[in-house]
Write an enzyme that holds these catalytic residues in place. Sequence first.
Site, PDB file in Angstrom:
ATOM      1  CG  HIS A   3      -1.752  -1.106   1.470  1.00 30.13           C
ATOM      2  ND1 HIS A   3      -2.882  -1.376   1.018  1.00 30.13           N
ATOM      3  CD2 HIS A   3      -1.599  -2.246   2.284  1.00 30.13           C
ATOM      4  CE1 HIS A   3      -3.582  -2.448   1.272  1.00 30.13           C
ATOM      5  NE2 HIS A   3      -2.778  -2.917   2.160  1.00 30.13           N
TER       6      HIS A   3
HETATM    7  C1  BDR Z   1      -2.517   0.678   5.772  1.00 33.16           C
HETATM    8  O1  BDR Z   1      -2.664   0.352   7.025  1.00 33.16           O
HETATM    9  C2  BDR Z   1      -1.169  -0.426   7.544  1.00 33.16           C
HETATM   10  O2  BDR Z   1      -1.133  -1.536   8.133  1.00 33.16           O
HETATM   11  C3  BDR Z   1      -0.360  -0.367   6.156  1.00 33.16           C
HETATM   12  O3  BDR Z   1       0.988   0.102   6.652  1.00 33.16           O
HETATM   13  C4  BDR Z   1      -0.967   0.802   5.400  1.00 33.16           C
HETATM   14  O4  BDR Z   1      -0.564   2.170   5.747  1.00 33.16           O
HETATM   15  C5  BDR Z   1      -3.290  -0.054   4.716  1.00 33.16           C
HETATM   16  O5  BDR Z   1      -4.709  -0.120   5.271  1.00 33.16           O
END
Ligand code: BDR
Length: 312
Positions: free
Chosen positions: A241
């Site tokens: 992400h």
């Molecule tokens: C987000 O949640 C976190 O666990 C990840 O690093 C990312 O920023 C995704 O929903």
Amino acid sequence: MDTIKKIPVILDGDPGHDDAIAWVLAKSSPLLDIRAVTSVCGNQTIEKTTYNALRICTLIGNHAPFGVGRPRPLVAEPIVVPTVHGKSGLDGPVLPEPDFEPCGLDAPALMEKVIEESIDPVTIVPTGPLTNVAALLLTRPDLKDKIARISLMGGGIAYGNWTPAAEFNILVDPEAAKIVFESGIPIIMAGLDVTEKALVFPEDFERIRAVGNKVAQVVADWLEFFYGFHRNLGYPGAPVHDAVAVAALVKPELMTTRDLFVQVETAGDYCKGCTVGDWYGVTGKAPNATCILDIDRQGFVDLLVEAVKTYD
Ligand code: BDR
Ligand code: CA
């Protein structure tokens, strides 16, 4: 000879495997000038995310001034998620101990200093809850004109991941997100619409590992760990992400975007933390966010491979 005009950036995150890979990508890019790094309370406590952030910076040789972030969201209770990133917040490969210390200013104060001192407007890249950025905007709204843009990982126009409506980073601190989205500062939103497509497959891990240097091996191990959680949910790869928020700055041609007016729901029985995008323009409001909706996945993986090659 033309010299590249680098984009001054502040990296703000709660690392986290995908935050860590985002920072590997940022440090590798000749287009970015990392002016500061800040931690935030998110996937783990501020103590853990700070320790992880310092270890990542040590691994990648990034000694920009470091600011410890706010210990809790503006209003909400913290939500820590050991199921996703492990108990430490960054389980997996052994990392070096920090070889430098935080600078003594907290995250919003360090952001303020860097932005104030910069000749060029600064880009902030938040990959965790938006607490620090909102705190900065609350205390120094006059600095908005000196913030070029906020390229953030958070939200989703179509769906959530922590509730049906809300993505984790926005859900953890919806009040902060509301302040950021209403700030008038240009926003690039790498939400779940795109980040769930930014998949790195097991065969890609091996391409990264084969680069052979220390950073490449650690990144491959991080991907394997992060994939472990997602494999159990049926994903064919690891959704990296947070690296999309950096890739949007260094390789925007990989992205498909749409400008939308986005509001953040801070209340409600079912939709708290939802980023509500005005797809059909029914509010009549001008867009406040460039929402990334799709990515050239292969190009994204190639970018990560090239990034790890820049390390010794
Ligand atoms: C987000 O949640 C976190 O666990 C990840 O690093 C990312 O920023 C995704 O929903
Ligand atoms: Ca994160």
